[in-house]
Design a protein around this motif. Sequence first.
Motif, PDB file in Angstrom:
ATOM      1  N   ALA A 152       0.556  -1.364   0.026  1.00 26.70           N
ATOM      2  CA  ALA A 152       0.042   0.398  -0.162  1.00 26.70           C
ATOM      3  C   ALA A 152       0.729   1.395   0.191  1.00 26.70           C
ATOM      4  N   VAL A 153       2.115   1.108   0.891  1.00 22.37           N
ATOM      5  CA  VAL A 153       2.666   2.040   1.029  1.00 22.37           C
ATOM      6  C   VAL A 153       3.154   2.941  -0.547  1.00 22.37           C
ATOM      7  N   PRO A 154       3.658   2.235  -1.801  1.00 25.87           N
ATOM      8  CA  PRO A 154       4.193   2.715  -3.076  1.00 25.87           C
ATOM      9  C   PRO A 154       3.163   3.036  -3.113  1.00 25.87           C
ATOM     10  N   LEU A 155       1.731   2.722  -3.513  1.00 23.28           N
ATOM     11  CA  LEU A 155       0.361   3.418  -4.359  1.00 23.28           C
ATOM     12  C   LEU A 155       0.349   4.270  -3.624  1.00 23.28           C
ATOM     13  N   PHE A 156       0.396   4.567  -2.440  1.00 23.98           N
ATOM     14  CA  PHE A 156      -0.250   6.228  -1.663  1.00 23.98           C
ATOM     15  C   PHE A 156       0.942   7.242  -2.162  1.00 23.98           C
ATOM     16  N   VAL A 187       0.333  10.359  -4.228  1.00 22.83           N
ATOM     17  CA  VAL A 187       0.719  11.333  -3.900  1.00 22.83           C
ATOM     18  C   VAL A 187       1.233  12.734  -4.679  1.00 22.83           C
ATOM     19  N   MET A 188       2.048  11.713  -5.263  1.00 19.02           N
ATOM     20  CA  MET A 188       2.966  12.118  -6.192  1.00 19.02           C
ATOM     21  C   MET A 188       2.008  12.758  -7.972  1.00 19.02           C
ATOM     22  N   GLY A 189       0.960  12.210  -8.401  1.00 22.87           N
ATOM     23  CA  GLY A 189      -0.088  12.576  -9.455  1.00 22.87           C
ATOM     24  C   GLY A 189      -0.705  13.686  -8.524  1.00 22.87           C
ATOM     25  N   MET A 190      -0.920  13.612  -7.454  1.00 25.52           N
ATOM     26  CA  MET A 190      -1.727  15.355  -6.923  1.00 25.52           C
ATOM     27  C   MET A 190      -1.003  16.282  -7.113  1.00 25.52           C
ATOM     28  N   LEU A 245       5.121   3.268  -8.400  1.00 25.64           N
ATOM     29  CA  LEU A 245       5.379   4.313  -7.488  1.00 25.64           C
ATOM     30  C   LEU A 245       6.616   5.484  -9.337  1.00 25.64           C
ATOM     31  N   TRP A 246       7.110   4.518 -10.197  1.00 20.33           N
ATOM     32  CA  TRP A 246       8.093   5.123 -10.816  1.00 20.33           C
ATOM     33  C   TRP A 246       7.072   5.905 -12.340  1.00 20.33           C
ATOM     34  N   GLY A 254     -10.461  14.208  -0.334  1.00 20.55           N
ATOM     35  CA  GLY A 254      -9.710  13.712  -1.372  1.00 20.55           C
ATOM     36  C   GLY A 254      -8.285  13.775  -0.768  1.00 20.55           C
ATOM     37  N   VAL A 255      -7.644  14.000  -0.169  1.00 24.72           N
ATOM     38  CA  VAL A 255      -6.788  13.839   0.186  1.00 24.72           C
ATOM     39  C   VAL A 255      -6.213  12.895   1.770  1.00 24.72           C
TER      40      VAL A 255
END
Length: 431
Positions: A8-12, A16-19, A151-152, A261-262
């Motif tokens: 889950a952490v990489p998905l989170f 965050v990067m997309g936002m 994530l990449w 959303g956050v």
Amino acid sequence: MILLLRAAVPLFLSMVMGMAGTVVVTSVLGKHDTVTLAAFAVVTAVLNPAGAAVQGALRGLGPFVAPYREDPAGAVPIVRDARWLSLATGVAGALAVLCVPALASRTGVPGEVVREMGLLPVLLAVYLLVFASTGGASTILVALGRSGDVLWSNLAFGVVLSGLTATLVPAYGLTGVGVAWAVAGTVAAVVASLCLRRALGRPIGQARPRMSEIVGLAKVSIPLAGTVLIKFGVLGVVTFAASTTGTRDTAAHAVLTTLTGVMMMASLSVAQASVPEVARARDVAGARRANRTAALLAVAGTLVGAGLLLGLGERVLVLFSDDSAVRERVLALLPLMLLSSALDAAQAVQGIGLTALKRSAASLVYFAAGYGLLVLAAVPVARTWGITGLWVAMALANGLLVVLQGTGFHRHSAKVGSPAWVRPGTAVRGA
């Protein structure tokens, strides 16, 4: 629990990067020109639900791929089928974005705002098609236990989008944003495809569409996309209802919606990470244990975020509004928003758990029932009790969904491991 957290952490972080990339775009456009920002807001009002629906459809691939974690190459035929399905959903989303200028003109959007859109709808339609062309690479990577690779691609997207936006907008306005989005999407798609190729251990290649298998994928994926569209549509109606309550209350509702959303990023990342674990469960206890662990983690993540928001309070809200009256209104409604978010986190895990069981159609029915009541109540509630009533209504709707989705998951998971149960992925095996 540790396995879920690792996934889950990489998905989170990816979310965050997309936002972060979209925040940079909004900030740059806001400083560039007000009309430009308004035009961007109108286009993204269609892009966001269209993109979310495409992404939702692609997430339905998870339970079909998860059984191949120990034999990734065996999932290649499914990946090929997924490409055909994702391209179909991508074309639908792209057509919706292309229609924005015509739709805006007919709904009373000022002419200067429509003219300002320029090539942006075309370029964002290209972005959606590029995103769809990956065939749900991110979902497939998660299903194969390679969520770190996701994530990449999102990191590449966020960095390229931010850099190109800052470079191109001063000279080219919204066209610059469109170019930045299309290029960033292409770079992210290339990175995701390379990661997927490495995970599978063999080239994906080409093959004729297998219609029966594609229909099988669609029966899980399309209802999931429908669920996303229902949520976006109903929340749009709620926002409209909030806009009838007064300027400051409308602004407060916008801030609360952004914070929601956050807050949801943590629960969604956990829910997505749980799909392979539920889909690979061999018995009822295993499926329910994975779902229960995901629900606890999702709610815990929401509560941690709630604690931070309540603790920081004014220091966070000053980032969203310079109006002290708006901030006071948000602070007063914060407990309601956090309750609604915690319930939303719990229901999201149950709904995605149903997708892992290949029962997303049931989740769609529950969502239509729960949010159907909310859409009927939104305007009358806003007129009578203002945005306080609206947030109470949203909390109640999410609470109802927790019951409906949770009961549905309990009922359908009872069949896991039984002779009548069709293991996820068995219907699409074979080259």
